[in-house]
Design an enzyme around this catalytic site. Sequence first.
Site, PDB file in Angstrom:
ATOM      1  N   SER A   1      32.432  41.930  44.957  1.00  0.00           N
ATOM      2  CA  SER A   1      33.178  41.604  43.746  1.00  0.00           C
ATOM      3  C   SER A   1      32.280  40.849  42.746  1.00  0.00           C
ATOM      4  CB  SER A   1      34.440  40.821  44.140  1.00  0.00           C
ATOM      5  OG  SER A   1      35.355  40.754  43.090  1.00  0.00           O
TER       6      SER A   1
ATOM      7  N   ASP B   1      41.793  49.464  43.005  1.00  0.00           N
ATOM      8  CA  ASP B   1      40.962  48.342  42.561  1.00  0.00           C
ATOM      9  C   ASP B   1      40.637  48.527  41.082  1.00  0.00           C
ATOM     10  OD1 ASP B   1      39.065  46.366  42.196  1.00  0.00           O
ATOM     11  OD2 ASP B   1      37.645  47.127  43.679  1.00  0.00           O
TER      12      ASP B   1
ATOM     13  N   HIS C   1      41.088  46.253  46.535  1.00  0.00           N
ATOM     14  CA  HIS C   1      40.029  45.307  46.209  1.00  0.00           C
ATOM     15  C   HIS C   1      40.032  44.179  47.251  1.00  0.00           C
ATOM     16  CE1 HIS C   1      37.098  43.224  43.756  1.00  0.00           C
ATOM     17  NE2 HIS C   1      37.721  42.120  44.112  1.00  0.00           N
TER      18      HIS C   1
END
Length: 357
Positions: A143, A297, A327
């Site tokens: 991320s 996501d 995600h």
Amino acid sequence: SLAADHLGLMDYMEALKLITAADYVPPTSDENVTVTDTEFSNVPVRLFVPRKVSDGLRRAVLYFHGGGWCVGDAGMKSYDHVARWTSNKLNAVVVSVNYRLAPKHHFPAQFEDVYSVTKFFLQSSILSQYGVDPDRVCVAGDSAGGNLAAAVAQQLLEDPAVKTKLKAQALLYPALQSLDLNLPSYRENENDPLLPRSLMVRFWSEYITSDASLREAMASNRHVPVEASHLFQFVNWSNLLPEELKKDHVYTSPTYGSSELARKYPGFLDPRVAPLLVSDARLRQLPLTYILTCEYDVLRDDGFMYARRLQAAGVPVTHDHAKDAFHGAMMFVSSPAQLAVGHRLLNRFVEWLNENL
């Protein structure tokens, strides 16, 4: 509603910080790995060193945690587990970095911290101290940490002071561009429970500044000034996404925003914040790359576009797309089914490192 939204997100950020704190585990060595909290270049890191004797020099992974540049910690149970698992399976030294966080610190603090740790570790004296092979070092992250890993890999290409070249970069559902926050993946996953579009906008804007005017401009996707229009070619999803992701989405030309905002806060146009913004010539020099994307996501399309651009530039890329994953699938687990998915993705990531590092 903006005020309520603002309060809701503020509470959400505070809640995330509490979860992070509650999830903290102290550095605990086990029979396979020695774990210590220390500092590299004045930045706190959690260091994982395998106990078993190595025939030759070891591999190494520098890992940057996710959390939108605002939350997260190398000491969270999930990050401790990923680093420990990686160290043990690969017989590798893993350096998990605790960089400074927003809103107390904005860009470039986060980037500077992970970059200075990387530069420090890549010195031949430090590599030899830990028995690490200079030809087998990788940067990785998930991320916001995937964003930082991509930015570090790019910046190292420009740095004559660093003699050691990275062997690989591994980017797990990375955030890679802050120009177009209306990609198909942002539209389709706008209300995703873990990372809704509003929270991602909040993370992007908070990384740059706490000034609400940037957040509001980003929320309406009107933050890029017309003089930066040439940058949209690098994030034009109509050219860069495969047909199955375009579905019924229509690409529309950008709506430009105020030049003053970009003058005040140039960070969101900086490739160190948005690694997709570099030229193909820069991309060409990047190391072997692993990219994981998840179907559900907002950041899915960032990873697809980077994989496509790297492949076009001749960089060897392995792109795994998890059609059953959300995600944060490797870290945030709330059900046995998700645990199985997360475990599969972690195993795949470590397997790729084992084959390529």
